[in-house]
Design a protein around this motif. Sequence first.
Motif, PDB file in Angstrom:
ATOM      1  N   MET A   4       0.751 -15.492 -23.958  1.00  0.00           N
ATOM      2  CA  MET A   4      -0.210 -15.868 -23.017  1.00  0.00           C
ATOM      3  C   MET A   4       0.264 -17.325 -22.727  1.00  0.00           C
ATOM      4  SD  MET A   4      -4.404 -15.823 -23.679  1.00  0.00           S
ATOM      5  CE  MET A   4      -4.832 -14.709 -22.662  1.00  0.00           C
ATOM      6  N   PRO A   5       0.103 -17.569 -21.303  1.00  0.00           N
ATOM      7  CA  PRO A   5       0.425 -19.119 -20.854  1.00  0.00           C
ATOM      8  C   PRO A   5      -0.780 -20.013 -21.653  1.00  0.00           C
ATOM      9  CG  PRO A   5      -0.103 -17.682 -18.931  1.00  0.00           C
ATOM     10  CD  PRO A   5      -0.174 -16.693 -20.246  1.00  0.00           C
ATOM     11  N   ARG A   6      -0.317 -21.261 -21.663  1.00  0.00           N
ATOM     12  CA  ARG A   6      -1.297 -22.264 -21.931  1.00  0.00           C
ATOM     13  C   ARG A   6      -2.346 -22.588 -21.003  1.00  0.00           C
ATOM     14  NH1 ARG A   6       2.232 -27.162 -24.477  1.00  0.00           N
ATOM     15  NH2 ARG A   6       0.359 -28.177 -23.216  1.00  0.00           N
ATOM     16  N   LYS A   7      -3.558 -22.791 -21.313  1.00  0.00           N
ATOM     17  CA  LYS A   7      -4.459 -23.160 -20.324  1.00  0.00           C
ATOM     18  C   LYS A   7      -4.307 -24.701 -20.087  1.00  0.00           C
ATOM     19  CE  LYS A   7      -8.603 -20.644 -22.017  1.00  0.00           C
ATOM     20  NZ  LYS A   7      -9.644 -20.898 -22.424  1.00  0.00           N
ATOM     21  N   THR A   8      -4.620 -25.077 -18.588  1.00  0.00           N
ATOM     22  CA  THR A   8      -4.296 -26.483 -18.026  1.00  0.00           C
ATOM     23  C   THR A   8      -5.531 -27.190 -18.598  1.00  0.00           C
ATOM     24  OG1 THR A   8      -5.736 -25.745 -16.038  1.00  0.00           O
ATOM     25  CG2 THR A   8      -3.278 -25.324 -16.042  1.00  0.00           C
TER      26      THR A   8
END
Length: 104
Positions: free
Chosen positions: A1-5
Amino acid sequence: MPRKTYAEKINSAKVMLAGLKQYSDRVGKRGLNADFISGLVTLHKNAQELDNEQEDLKAKLKEKTAVLDDVVVALDKKMSEAMKAVKLEMEQETWRTFGIQASR
């Protein structure tokens, strides 16, 4: 899962704060008391201010980069003109004096 901005994290904190404030009596039983919520509010505000400041700095950096790009293009043109003149006027043996490594 991509990291949150940063923006996503700040928005998540805003939503969490709204929920914590709404159900403070229930979450308070688990240690999320007014002091905890107050600390989270302070961190949220600080993160939001720093994110805004960072976005401003990014915009300024883009402006400076555009100015630098224009200056470097002008520098390249002048250097090219100077190299052509030196190559036409000077003997090849003296080109190194001008920093020219190429041959005719």
